[in-house]
Write a protein that holds these residues in place. Structure first.
Motif, PDB file in Angstrom:
ATOM      1  N   PHE A  22      14.210 -32.508   9.094  1.00  8.07           N
ATOM      2  CA  PHE A  22      14.598 -32.582  10.359  1.00  8.07           C
ATOM      3  C   PHE A  22      14.194 -33.520  11.387  1.00  8.07           C
ATOM      4  O   PHE A  22      12.912 -33.338  11.597  1.00  8.07           O
ATOM      5  N   PRO A  23      14.882 -34.351  12.111  1.00  7.02           N
ATOM      6  CA  PRO A  23      14.390 -35.534  12.932  1.00  7.02           C
ATOM      7  C   PRO A  23      14.505 -35.018  14.195  1.00  7.02           C
ATOM      8  O   PRO A  23      14.964 -34.003  14.662  1.00  7.02           O
ATOM      9  N   LEU A  61      21.878 -39.143   8.780  1.00  6.04           N
ATOM     10  CA  LEU A  61      22.877 -38.244   8.213  1.00  6.04           C
ATOM     11  C   LEU A  61      23.293 -39.018   6.745  1.00  6.04           C
ATOM     12  O   LEU A  61      23.593 -38.176   6.044  1.00  6.04           O
ATOM     13  N   THR A  62      23.190 -40.118   6.812  1.00  6.27           N
ATOM     14  CA  THR A  62      23.689 -40.598   5.315  1.00  6.27           C
ATOM     15  C   THR A  62      22.473 -40.195   4.090  1.00  6.27           C
ATOM     16  O   THR A  62      23.059 -39.736   3.170  1.00  6.27           O
ATOM     17  N   LEU A  67      25.458 -34.440  -1.442  1.00  2.00           N
ATOM     18  CA  LEU A  67      26.755 -33.849  -1.395  1.00  2.00           C
ATOM     19  C   LEU A  67      27.946 -35.044  -1.576  1.00  2.00           C
ATOM     20  O   LEU A  67      29.091 -34.609  -2.411  1.00  2.00           O
ATOM     21  N   LYS A  68      27.691 -36.033  -1.016  1.00  2.00           N
ATOM     22  CA  LYS A  68      28.690 -36.967  -0.862  1.00  2.00           C
ATOM     23  C   LYS A  68      28.866 -37.721  -2.169  1.00  2.00           C
ATOM     24  O   LYS A  68      30.084 -37.941  -2.525  1.00  2.00           O
ATOM     25  N   ASP A  69      27.972 -37.946  -2.895  1.00  2.20           N
ATOM     26  CA  ASP A  69      27.968 -38.483  -4.080  1.00  2.20           C
ATOM     27  C   ASP A  69      28.914 -37.571  -5.131  1.00  2.20           C
ATOM     28  O   ASP A  69      29.491 -38.048  -5.907  1.00  2.20           O
ATOM     29  N   HIS A  70      28.256 -36.481  -4.978  1.00  3.14           N
ATOM     30  CA  HIS A  70      29.193 -35.118  -5.780  1.00  3.14           C
ATOM     31  C   HIS A  70      30.330 -35.098  -5.424  1.00  3.14           C
ATOM     32  O   HIS A  70      31.375 -35.320  -6.342  1.00  3.14           O
ATOM     33  N   PHE A 110      24.404 -29.559   6.765  1.00  2.00           N
ATOM     34  CA  PHE A 110      22.970 -29.503   5.779  1.00  2.00           C
ATOM     35  C   PHE A 110      22.164 -28.564   6.477  1.00  2.00           C
ATOM     36  O   PHE A 110      21.853 -28.347   7.469  1.00  2.00           O
ATOM     37  N   LYS A 111      21.580 -27.729   5.525  1.00  2.00           N
ATOM     38  CA  LYS A 111      20.787 -26.587   5.920  1.00  2.00           C
ATOM     39  C   LYS A 111      19.331 -26.991   5.763  1.00  2.00           C
ATOM     40  O   LYS A 111      18.471 -26.288   6.171  1.00  2.00           O
ATOM     41  N   GLY A 112      18.911 -27.792   4.772  1.00  2.00           N
ATOM     42  CA  GLY A 112      17.616 -28.330   4.687  1.00  2.00           C
ATOM     43  C   GLY A 112      17.285 -28.731   3.280  1.00  2.00           C
ATOM     44  O   GLY A 112      18.287 -28.781   2.400  1.00  2.00           O
TER      45      GLY A 112
END
Length: 247
Positions: free
Chosen positions: A7-8, A16-17, A23-26, A44-46
């Motif tokens: 986390f930043p 974010l990317t 997830l996005k690729d899935h 996004f939880k971690g």
């Protein structure tokens, strides 16, 4: 293998990317037709112990990936994006618009903003502000009432002589669907916070909240309660008195 993500201090598009890459690729591979709708509900939880964890903000269902992108587990409701509201949405039928409604839009709103928000403005003026102000819109201004500028994707409307600091924010689809850039979305959020810091009661309005009942009735109640929360206007002794009629 995906990079480790921490986390930043400040969220950026680059971060974010990276955070949502598995997830996005899935979704690109297995749910390409509904990717945007699903992503809108995911958080996004971690990323720890070699796992990427995402959660559906509505159902709390989770999908967990290994560091290499393999699905470790997925709850049945993790990728849901269609929800039953639990009540019937009834379209608002408007057979008549007060003449002052369209007159005000043509005289006060810019052509560009009117072309984008005309339907929302007509519903707002006819069903919410009009009955409270006896359809007298001479007090109603278009523009950002604070210093600087708000979001370019929003239209700001406020009464300049009302005794409390209240304003209305009509939000464009770029913000609602988050198709704008991260910087543009942050400016929208910063503007909302600035209203609160300066004592304004800001009501956000989107098409769905004005087009259906019971949402429209709920918005009337939200605005009425907002009158009590807003700070007093002190720079002008002129007071704009609202009607007691609100429906």
């Amino acid at each position: 293998m995906y990079q480790n993500v921490e986390f930043p201090r400040k969220v950026t598009e680059k971060w974010l990317t990276k955070a949502f890459a598995p997830l996005k690729d899935h979704l690109d591979k297995h749910h390409s037709d509904n990717e945007k709708e699903i992503m809108a509900w995911m958080e996004f939880k971690g990323n720890w112990d070699g796992k990427f964890i995402y959660e559906n903000t509505m159902t709390q269902g989770q999908i967990i990936f290994a560091q290499d992108g393999r699905v470790i587990s997925i709850d049945d409701n993790a990728l849901h994006y269609k929800y039953e509201l639990g009540y019937e949405r009834i379209p608002v039928v408007t057979d008549f618009y007060h003449p002052n409604v369209d007159k005000w839009i043509e005289q006060v709103a810019s052509k560009k903003k009117a072309s984008i928000f005309r339907e929302e403005l007509r519903l707002f003026l006819q069903h919410i502000w009009g009955p409270m102000a006896n359809f007298d819109f001479s007090d109603l201004n278009v523009g950002y009432p604070l210093q600087g500028s708000g979001s370019s994707f929003c239209l700001y409307v406020y009464p300049s002589r009302f005794h409390k600091l209240i304003a209305f924010q009509f939000v464009g689809e770029e913000i609602v669907k988050r198709t704008c850039s991260l910087r543009q979305y942050h400016k929208f959020e910063e503007s909302e916070r600035e209203f609160a810091y300066q004592g304004w009661q800001l009501t956000t309005l989107i098409h769905e909240l004005l087009q259906y009942e019971p949402e429209l009735s709920t918005m009337r109640e939200v605005i009425k309660k907002g009158f009590g929360l807003a700070d007093w206007r002190v720079e002008d002794d002129t007071e704009f008195v609202l009607s007691t009629r609100v429906d």
